[in-house]
Design a protein around this motif. Sequence first.
Motif, PDB file in Angstrom:
ATOM      1  N   LYS A  96       0.828  -1.202   0.000  1.00 29.30           N
ATOM      2  CA  LYS A  96       0.000   0.000   0.000  1.00 29.30           C
ATOM      3  C   LYS A  96       0.866   1.257   0.000  1.00 29.30           C
ATOM      4  CE  LYS A  96      -4.055   2.060   2.139  1.00 29.30           C
ATOM      5  NZ  LYS A  96      -5.015   2.045   3.268  1.00 29.30           N
ATOM      6  N   ALA A  97       1.942   1.223   0.772  1.00 29.74           N
ATOM      7  CA  ALA A  97       2.841   2.377   0.849  1.00 29.74           C
ATOM      8  C   ALA A  97       3.509   2.657  -0.499  1.00 29.74           C
ATOM      9  CB  ALA A  97       3.903   2.137   1.926  1.00 29.74           C
ATOM     10  N   LEU A  98       3.824   1.597  -1.234  1.00 34.68           N
ATOM     11  CA  LEU A  98       4.493   1.770  -2.537  1.00 34.68           C
ATOM     12  C   LEU A  98       3.510   1.767  -3.706  1.00 34.68           C
ATOM     13  CD1 LEU A  98       7.825  -0.248  -2.462  1.00 34.68           C
ATOM     14  CD2 LEU A  98       7.256   1.911  -1.423  1.00 34.68           C
ATOM     15  N   LYS A  99       2.255   1.557  -3.400  1.00 29.96           N
ATOM     16  CA  LYS A  99       1.221   1.454  -4.424  1.00 29.96           C
ATOM     17  C   LYS A  99       1.519   0.324  -5.411  1.00 29.96           C
ATOM     18  CE  LYS A  99      -1.594   5.003  -5.930  1.00 29.96           C
ATOM     19  NZ  LYS A  99      -1.963   6.194  -6.684  1.00 29.96           N
ATOM     20  N   ILE A 100       1.774  -0.818  -4.850  1.00 24.09           N
ATOM     21  CA  ILE A 100       1.918  -2.028  -5.663  1.00 24.09           C
ATOM     22  C   ILE A 100       0.566  -2.733  -5.667  1.00 24.09           C
ATOM     23  CG2 ILE A 100       3.007  -4.298  -5.785  1.00 24.09           C
ATOM     24  CD1 ILE A 100       5.486  -2.982  -4.445  1.00 24.09           C
ATOM     25  N   LYS A 101       0.051  -3.011  -6.862  1.00 29.01           N
ATOM     26  CA  LYS A 101      -1.278  -3.603  -6.986  1.00 29.01           C
ATOM     27  C   LYS A 101      -1.263  -4.711  -8.042  1.00 29.01           C
ATOM     28  CE  LYS A 101      -3.401   0.099  -8.144  1.00 29.01           C
ATOM     29  NZ  LYS A 101      -4.437   1.108  -8.413  1.00 29.01           N
ATOM     30  N   MET A 102      -2.433  -5.256  -8.303  1.00 31.87           N
ATOM     31  CA  MET A 102      -2.507  -6.294  -9.318  1.00 31.87           C
ATOM     32  C   MET A 102      -2.050  -5.779 -10.688  1.00 31.87           C
ATOM     33  SD  MET A 102      -3.103  -9.135  -7.997  1.00 31.87           S
ATOM     34  CE  MET A 102      -3.464 -10.175  -9.426  1.00 31.87           C
ATOM     35  N   ASP A 103      -2.077  -4.468 -10.865  1.00 33.31           N
ATOM     36  CA  ASP A 103      -1.573  -3.887 -12.110  1.00 33.31           C
ATOM     37  C   ASP A 103      -0.120  -4.276 -12.366  1.00 33.31           C
ATOM     38  OD1 ASP A 103      -3.936  -2.678 -11.637  1.00 33.31           O
ATOM     39  OD2 ASP A 103      -3.196  -0.633 -11.813  1.00 33.31           O
ATOM     40  N   ASP A 104       0.590  -4.554 -11.280  1.00 35.73           N
ATOM     41  CA  ASP A 104       2.014  -4.841 -11.411  1.00 35.73           C
ATOM     42  C   ASP A 104       2.295  -6.319 -11.671  1.00 35.73           C
ATOM     43  OD1 ASP A 104       3.123  -2.153 -10.731  1.00 35.73           O
ATOM     44  OD2 ASP A 104       1.990  -2.498  -8.915  1.00 35.73           O
ATOM     45  N   TYR A 105       1.253  -7.136 -11.640  1.00 36.13           N
ATOM     46  CA  TYR A 105       1.411  -8.571 -11.888  1.00 36.13           C
ATOM     47  C   TYR A 105       2.109  -8.801 -13.232  1.00 36.13           C
ATOM     48  CZ  TYR A 105       0.099 -13.474 -12.671  1.00 36.13           C
ATOM     49  OH  TYR A 105       0.116 -14.817 -12.915  1.00 36.13           O
ATOM     50  N   GLY A 106       3.167  -9.596 -13.196  1.00 34.13           N
ATOM     51  CA  GLY A 106       3.833  -9.986 -14.439  1.00 34.13           C
ATOM     52  C   GLY A 106       4.856  -8.994 -14.965  1.00 34.13           C
ATOM     53  N   LEU A 107       5.006  -7.838 -14.321  1.00 36.58           N
ATOM     54  CA  LEU A 107       6.023  -6.889 -14.780  1.00 36.58           C
ATOM     55  C   LEU A 107       7.416  -7.426 -14.464  1.00 36.58           C
ATOM     56  CD1 LEU A 107       4.680  -3.419 -13.531  1.00 36.58           C
ATOM     57  CD2 LEU A 107       4.453  -4.419 -15.813  1.00 36.58           C
ATOM     58  N   PRO A 108       8.404  -7.051 -15.271  1.00 37.88           N
ATOM     59  CA  PRO A 108       9.780  -7.380 -14.899  1.00 37.88           C
ATOM     60  C   PRO A 108      10.198  -6.543 -13.694  1.00 37.88           C
ATOM     61  CG  PRO A 108       9.745  -6.026 -16.883  1.00 37.88           C
ATOM     62  CD  PRO A 108       8.314  -6.339 -16.552  1.00 37.88           C
ATOM     63  N   ILE A 109      10.970  -7.150 -12.800  1.00 42.19           N
ATOM     64  CA  ILE A 109      11.408  -6.449 -11.589  1.00 42.19           C
ATOM     65  C   ILE A 109      12.748  -5.759 -11.840  1.00 42.19           C
ATOM     66  CG2 ILE A 109      12.672  -8.421 -10.589  1.00 42.19           C
ATOM     67  CD1 ILE A 109      10.365  -6.129  -8.591  1.00 42.19           C
ATOM     68  N   THR A 110      13.086  -5.601 -13.099  1.00 44.14           N
ATOM     69  CA  THR A 110      14.401  -5.100 -13.480  1.00 44.14           C
ATOM     70  C   THR A 110      14.362  -3.725 -14.134  1.00 44.14           C
ATOM     71  OG1 THR A 110      14.122  -6.424 -15.475  1.00 44.14           O
ATOM     72  CG2 THR A 110      15.488  -7.345 -13.722  1.00 44.14           C
ATOM     73  N   LYS A 111      13.178  -3.110 -14.192  1.00 46.53           N
ATOM     74  CA  LYS A 111      13.113  -1.772 -14.787  1.00 46.53           C
ATOM     75  C   LYS A 111      11.874  -1.042 -14.281  1.00 46.53           C
ATOM     76  CE  LYS A 111      10.648  -3.309 -18.891  1.00 46.53           C
ATOM     77  NZ  LYS A 111      10.662  -3.462 -20.338  1.00 46.53           N
ATOM     78  N   PRO A 112      11.826   0.291 -14.446  1.00 47.04           N
ATOM     79  CA  PRO A 112      10.681   1.044 -13.976  1.00 47.04           C
ATOM     80  C   PRO A 112       9.396   0.532 -14.624  1.00 47.04           C
ATOM     81  CG  PRO A 112      12.473   2.503 -14.587  1.00 47.04           C
ATOM     82  CD  PRO A 112      12.843   1.137 -15.043  1.00 47.04           C
ATOM     83  N   PRO A 113       8.265   0.650 -13.926  1.00 38.84           N
ATOM     84  CA  PRO A 113       8.076   1.410 -12.686  1.00 38.84           C
ATOM     85  C   PRO A 113       8.416   0.650 -11.411  1.00 38.84           C
ATOM     86  CG  PRO A 113       5.982   0.534 -13.412  1.00 38.84           C
ATOM     87  CD  PRO A 113       6.983   0.137 -14.451  1.00 38.84           C
ATOM     88  N   LEU A 114       8.746  -0.625 -11.511  1.00 43.52           N
ATOM     89  CA  LEU A 114       8.988  -1.398 -10.287  1.00 43.52           C
ATOM     90  C   LEU A 114      10.284  -2.179 -10.439  1.00 43.52           C
ATOM     91  CD1 LEU A 114       7.929  -2.341  -7.542  1.00 43.52           C
ATOM     92  CD2 LEU A 114       6.599  -4.074  -8.714  1.00 43.52           C
ATOM     93  N   TYR A 115      11.247  -1.878  -9.577  1.00 41.51           N
ATOM     94  CA  TYR A 115      12.548  -2.545  -9.720  1.00 41.51           C
ATOM     95  C   TYR A 115      13.292  -2.585  -8.401  1.00 41.51           C
ATOM     96  CZ  TYR A 115      13.964   2.348 -10.196  1.00 41.51           C
ATOM     97  OH  TYR A 115      14.147   3.694  -9.993  1.00 41.51           O
ATOM     98  N   ILE A 116      14.375  -3.353  -8.407  1.00 43.59           N
ATOM     99  CA  ILE A 116      15.199  -3.537  -7.212  1.00 43.59           C
ATOM    100  C   ILE A 116      16.632  -3.146  -7.549  1.00 43.59           C
ATOM    101  CG2 ILE A 116      16.156  -5.260  -5.627  1.00 43.59           C
ATOM    102  CD1 ILE A 116      13.540  -6.811  -5.884  1.00 43.59           C
ATOM    103  N   THR A 117      17.254  -2.375  -6.662  1.00 41.47           N
ATOM    104  CA  THR A 117      18.656  -1.990  -6.851  1.00 41.47           C
ATOM    105  C   THR A 117      19.482  -2.489  -5.674  1.00 41.47           C
ATOM    106  OG1 THR A 117      18.714   0.068  -5.606  1.00 41.47           O
ATOM    107  CG2 THR A 117      17.794   0.180  -7.820  1.00 41.47           C
ATOM    108  N   THR A 118      20.785  -2.405  -5.812  1.00 40.41           N
ATOM    109  CA  THR A 118      21.628  -2.691  -4.650  1.00 40.41           C
ATOM    110  C   THR A 118      21.371  -1.631  -3.596  1.00 40.41           C
ATOM    111  OG1 THR A 118      23.405  -1.439  -5.675  1.00 40.41           O
ATOM    112  CG2 THR A 118      23.446  -3.824  -5.950  1.00 40.41           C
ATOM    113  N   GLY A 119      21.582  -1.992  -2.341  1.00 40.05           N
ATOM    114  CA  GLY A 119      21.323  -1.064  -1.244  1.00 40.05           C
ATOM    115  C   GLY A 119      22.457  -1.111  -0.252  1.00 40.05           C
ATOM    116  N   LYS A 120      22.182  -1.626   0.897  1.00 38.18           N
ATOM    117  CA  LYS A 120      23.221  -1.768   1.918  1.00 38.18           C
ATOM    118  C   LYS A 120      23.431  -3.256   2.194  1.00 38.18           C
ATOM    119  CE  LYS A 120      19.807  -1.479   5.603  1.00 38.18           C
ATOM    120  NZ  LYS A 120      19.344  -0.761   6.801  1.00 38.18           N
ATOM    121  N   ILE A 121      24.544  -3.552   2.804  1.00 37.23           N
ATOM    122  CA  ILE A 121      24.837  -4.944   3.143  1.00 37.23           C
ATOM    123  C   ILE A 121      24.385  -5.211   4.578  1.00 37.23           C
ATOM    124  CG2 ILE A 121      26.658  -6.690   3.332  1.00 37.23           C
ATOM    125  CD1 ILE A 121      26.341  -5.584   0.536  1.00 37.23           C
TER     126      ILE A 121
END
Length: 197
Positions: free
Chosen positions: A135-160
């Motif tokens: 809810k905080a990130l506004k992730i919904k069923m609309d995001d089903y099946g999107l690649p997690i490697t590019k916008p609008p929804l993705y993951i980057t390196t952060g901290k260890i």
Amino acid sequence: MTELKPLSIDFFQQPTLELAQNLLGCLLVKETEEGIASGYIVETEAYIGPGDRASHGFGNRRTKRTEILFGEAGYVYTFVTHTHTLVNVVSGPAEESEGILVRAIEPVEGIDLMRERRGIDNLRNLTNGPGKLTKALKIKMDDYGLPITKPPLYITTGKIPEAISKGPRVGIENSGEAKHYPWRFWITGNPFVSRKG
DNA sequence: AACCGGATATACT
DNA sequence: GTATATCCGGTTT
């Protein structure tokens, strides 16, 4: 601020139980028209289809809903339970239903936006649960099946993470033996995990 | 600790 | 078509 680029698809091709731990500390980012919201992943759970009664892909049950789980790693599996959307990252090779549930994040960017979306002020309660962070990130069923490697929804390196804890998963009481599998991982001592560990 | 909301899917008849 | 289950969270006891 260092420039952050999405993790490439091959990062997601490591074994699910390793990926679940290696995702801890990475940054989950959602871009919308309202702005960017992101947070460090601090808690994950692995779901490994064929022998895992808690998984939607148990016994290789392949349906419209779970189809994406049988695809290649690095895609988004969202589903709704009761009143909340939950988000998973597909892992494992194609034709195998494996995935990783993101259970909690530590807010980084767009905190005011998160507060607005969640309707609360308390920082600690913004994203410390799988239904809360979507809810905080506004992730919904609309995001089903999107690649997690590019916008609008993705993951980057952060901290260890300094240390990782593990234990049984949450909310799968009716899953026989599977409920004991220690497939939940979290950053030790992080205040944003959904339950104390 | 109980319970109920209310989206989605699947199982049952 | 009807019934039942769910990788949850907030509110009420």
